[in-house]
Design a protein around this motif. Structure first.
Motif, mmCIF file in Angstrom:
data_model
loop_
_atom_site.group_PDB
_atom_site.id
_atom_site.type_symbol
_atom_site.label_atom_id
_atom_site.label_comp_id
_atom_site.label_asym_id
_atom_site.label_seq_id
_atom_site.Cartn_x
_atom_site.Cartn_y
_atom_site.Cartn_z
ATOM 1 N N HIS A 162 -14.678 -6.402 -0.991
ATOM 2 C CA HIS A 162 -13.214 -6.496 -0.839
ATOM 3 C C HIS A 162 -12.797 -7.588 0.153
ATOM 4 C CE1 HIS A 162 -14.064 -3.638 2.486
ATOM 5 N NE2 HIS A 162 -13.074 -4.254 3.067
ATOM 6 N N SER A 187 -7.196 2.642 -10.123
ATOM 7 C CA SER A 187 -7.253 3.311 -8.812
ATOM 8 C C SER A 187 -8.276 2.627 -7.916
ATOM 9 C CB SER A 187 -7.648 4.780 -8.991
ATOM 10 O OG SER A 187 -6.621 5.472 -9.657
ATOM 11 N N ARG A 218 5.349 1.866 -2.364
ATOM 12 C CA ARG A 218 5.371 3.320 -2.604
ATOM 13 C C ARG A 218 6.672 3.958 -2.118
ATOM 14 N NH1 ARG A 218 -1.100 3.332 -1.275
ATOM 15 N NH2 ARG A 218 -1.648 2.637 -3.386
ATOM 16 N N THR A 256 4.028 -4.636 -14.883
ATOM 17 C CA THR A 256 5.484 -4.481 -14.940
ATOM 18 C C THR A 256 6.131 -5.863 -14.817
ATOM 19 O OG1 THR A 256 5.279 -2.355 -13.845
ATOM 20 C CG2 THR A 256 7.463 -3.356 -13.828
ATOM 21 N N ARG A 287 -7.370 10.822 4.426
ATOM 22 C CA ARG A 287 -8.156 9.958 5.332
ATOM 23 C C ARG A 287 -7.418 9.768 6.654
ATOM 24 N NH1 ARG A 287 -10.401 5.030 1.532
ATOM 25 N NH2 ARG A 287 -11.977 6.225 0.414
HETATM 26 N N1 CAA Z 1 -3.260 -1.659 5.202
HETATM 27 C C1 CAA Z 1 -4.171 -2.565 5.612
HETATM 28 N N2 CAA Z 1 -5.479 -2.505 5.270
HETATM 29 C C2 CAA Z 1 -5.858 -1.485 4.474
HETATM 30 C C3 CAA Z 1 -4.962 -0.509 4.006
HETATM 31 C C4 CAA Z 1 -3.604 -0.634 4.401
HETATM 32 N N3 CAA Z 1 -2.687 0.228 3.992
HETATM 33 N N4 CAA Z 1 -5.635 0.363 3.235
HETATM 34 C C5 CAA Z 1 -6.914 -0.044 3.219
HETATM 35 N N5 CAA Z 1 -7.038 -1.157 3.971
HETATM 36 C C6 CAA Z 1 -8.249 -1.921 4.260
HETATM 37 C C7 CAA Z 1 -9.262 -1.062 4.991
HETATM 38 O O1 CAA Z 1 -9.041 -1.081 6.394
HETATM 39 C C8 CAA Z 1 -10.565 -1.736 4.623
HETATM 40 O O2 CAA Z 1 -10.732 -2.910 5.376
HETATM 41 P P1 CAA Z 1 -12.019 -3.102 6.358
HETATM 42 O O3 CAA Z 1 -13.245 -2.996 5.505
HETATM 43 O O4 CAA Z 1 -11.798 -4.439 6.968
HETATM 44 O O5 CAA Z 1 -11.938 -1.981 7.354
HETATM 45 C C9 CAA Z 1 -10.300 -2.201 3.195
HETATM 46 O O6 CAA Z 1 -8.894 -2.292 3.049
HETATM 47 C C10 CAA Z 1 -10.884 -1.276 2.162
HETATM 48 O O7 CAA Z 1 -10.278 -0.005 2.365
HETATM 49 P P2 CAA Z 1 -10.891 1.329 1.776
HETATM 50 O O8 CAA Z 1 -12.347 1.408 2.150
HETATM 51 O O9 CAA Z 1 -10.006 2.439 2.215
HETATM 52 O O10 CAA Z 1 -10.809 1.065 0.227
HETATM 53 P P3 CAA Z 1 -11.095 2.033 -0.985
HETATM 54 O O11 CAA Z 1 -11.831 1.263 -1.998
HETATM 55 O O12 CAA Z 1 -11.673 3.313 -0.501
HETATM 56 O O13 CAA Z 1 -9.638 2.255 -1.606
HETATM 57 C C11 CAA Z 1 -7.503 3.276 -1.973
HETATM 58 C C12 CAA Z 1 -8.616 2.878 -0.973
HETATM 59 C C13 CAA Z 1 -6.396 3.825 -1.124
HETATM 60 C C14 CAA Z 1 -7.970 4.301 -2.958
HETATM 61 C C15 CAA Z 1 -7.036 1.992 -2.719
HETATM 62 O O14 CAA Z 1 -8.022 1.461 -3.558
HETATM 63 C C16 CAA Z 1 -5.778 2.230 -3.515
HETATM 64 O O15 CAA Z 1 -4.688 2.240 -2.952
HETATM 65 N N6 CAA Z 1 -5.915 2.397 -4.848
HETATM 66 C C17 CAA Z 1 -4.758 2.504 -5.707
HETATM 67 C C18 CAA Z 1 -4.350 1.148 -6.188
HETATM 68 C C19 CAA Z 1 -2.946 1.110 -6.672
HETATM 69 O O16 CAA Z 1 -2.036 1.602 -6.018
HETATM 70 N N7 CAA Z 1 -2.736 0.466 -7.808
HETATM 71 C C20 CAA Z 1 -1.412 0.319 -8.296
HETATM 72 C C21 CAA Z 1 -1.350 -0.857 -9.187
HETATM 73 S S1 CAA Z 1 0.043 -1.871 -8.911
HETATM 74 C C22 CAA Z 1 1.328 -1.186 -9.765
HETATM 75 O O17 CAA Z 1 1.295 -0.084 -10.213
HETATM 76 C C23 CAA Z 1 2.502 -2.071 -9.775
HETATM 77 C C24 CAA Z 1 3.460 -1.923 -10.890
HETATM 78 O O18 CAA Z 1 3.499 -2.764 -11.752
HETATM 79 C C25 CAA Z 1 4.478 -0.858 -10.831
#
Ligand code: CAA
Length: 379
Positions: free
Chosen positions: A178, A132, A243, A158, A375
């Protein structure tokens, strides 16, 4: 507002439905039992154009919209969620990212093969200590002039063993947190790439989930996707589209379990009548149908927003959060409706219940979707 599907949408839906019934259904229980990857089936899905549906035809794709992708994902997932996760990862996490952010050279070298289904891709973000919390990347890529040197371990990948090409997220500059993360395309056959153990999973057992290790892998600089430091944003953007795919997968698992439950309720008799005539069963079916319809609309909304070029991050998280919860709830009720038969493999719903669980976990857990949504609504 128009809720009608176009002729093209209906044709895609029908083709995917027929394929799932004729090609996926016959061996699905055996593949689940034996943890057997659907190699032949994925090959046929490639021939049908299901592995690069949204990619521009000039790069070997189907040139279709995201609604078509949702429709096809639902139909494939009704029967075989192991095949559909393979399809989802290749379409959303691999092809979409490469097409939108990759150089022409990378598109020519990799995207054409991936979109046409001649090669399979995987997305390597998660690590033993970074699931996460995706910014905590330990895999490193050190800049050595014309190439990077990649070291580290990725988990729960996967298509891990079946893939030919990996989209790899790695830390190039720890000081920049990051903003020092990059993304590369790495070939499975390169020196220093090792496929680790295969996971023995609760569900989607036909899919191929491995850890992948990198030891001093030399990655040409031209294989970096996007500008220096773009890797984390790339991952977030690509996952946002992914997603929608997983939401559609959850929708398909739910609607598959519902359709089986509806059929069974019309056949199975207790207390002198078909069980559908018991309100206890009829109300379960009513709840299932209502929630599935709501999940479908959220999937369509997110897909439509993506196709319109709107910001779809919140919509895709909402679709995934809701559809995956519906999949879990619906499949549990489907087992309940089937009673003892639901608890054994040949009636399919126990597998669907096991498969549903992962949709609340991968591509961001339900808790992470709530972070994205809250958020966005609180900003
Ligand atoms: N689009 C563009 N930029 C984005 C973004 C988006 N959707 N979401 C975040 N960012 C950017 C932010 O703007 C920020 O950039 P700046 O510092 O330049 O402003 C940067 O990314 C960091 O963002 P956050 O501070 O929001 O980051 P966070 O550490 O708080 O994390 C989170 C946010 C949503 C929890 C993220 O970590 C997340 O999505 N975690 C889950 C990860 C995930 O989905 N893993 C799945 C694994 S892959 C998988 O499952 C594939 C498979 O094989 C099936």
């Amino acid at each position: 507002m128009d809720f009608d599907l176009t002729e093209e949408h209906l044709a895609v839906q029908q083709a995917a439905r027929e394929f799932a019934q004729t090609e996926l259904l016959p061996g699905v229980i055996e593949r689940d039992n034996l943890q057997k990857f659907p190699t032949e089936q994925i090959k046929k899905m490639s021939e049908m154009g299901l592995m690069g549906m949204m990619v521009d035809p000039k790069y070997g794709g189907g040139g279709m919209d995201t609604i078509s992708y949702v429709l096809a994902m639902e139909e494939i997932s009704k029967i075989d969620a192991s095949a559909s996760v393979c399809m989802s990862v290749n379409n959303s996490l691999v092809c979409w990212g490469l097409e939108h952010y990759g150089s022409e050279e990378l598109k020519t070298r990799y995207l054409i093969a991936l979109a046409s289904g001649n090669k399979l891709g995987a997305f390597l973000l998660s690590e033993p200590e970074a699931g996460s919390d995706a910014t905590s990347q330990q895999t490193s890529a050190i800049d050595r002039g014309d190439h990077y040197v990649l070291n580290g371990t990725k988990n729960w990948i996967t298509n891990g063993n079946s893939a030919d090409y990996y989209i790899v997220i790695a830390q190039t500059d720890i000081e920049k947190k990051h903003k020092g993360i990059n993304v590369f395309i790495v070939e499975k056959g390169w020196d220093g790439v090792t496929v680790g153990k295969k996971e023995d999973k609760l569900g989607i057992r036909g899919s191929d989930t491995h850890s992948i290790m990198f030891q001093d892998v030399q990655v040409p600089k031209t294989n970096r996707i996007g500008e220096d430091g773009f890797g984390f944003k790339f991952a977030m953007k690509v996952l946002s589209g992914g997603r929608i795919g997983i939401a559609a997968q959850a929708l398909g698992i739910a609607s598959g379990a519902y359709e089986l439950s509806l059929k069974y309720s019309k056949e199975r008799k207790t207390f002198g009548t078909e069980i559908m005539n018991h309100q206890a069963i009829a109300f379960k079916l009513a709840d299932m149908a209502t929630e599935i319809e709501a999940a479908r609309l959220l999937c369509f909304k997110a897909a439509w927003m993506k196709d319109q070029g709107l910001d779809f991050d919140r919509a895709s998280s909402m679709a995934k959060l809701f559809a995956s919860e519906v999949a879990m709830k619906t499949t549990i009720e489907a087992v309940q409706i089937h009673g003892g038969y639901g608890y054994v493999k040949e009636y399919h719903v126990e597998r669907m219940m096991r498969d549903a669980k992962i949709t609340q976990i991968y591509e961001g857990t339900s808790e992470m979707q709530r972070i994205v949504i809250s958020r966005d609504i609180l900003k």
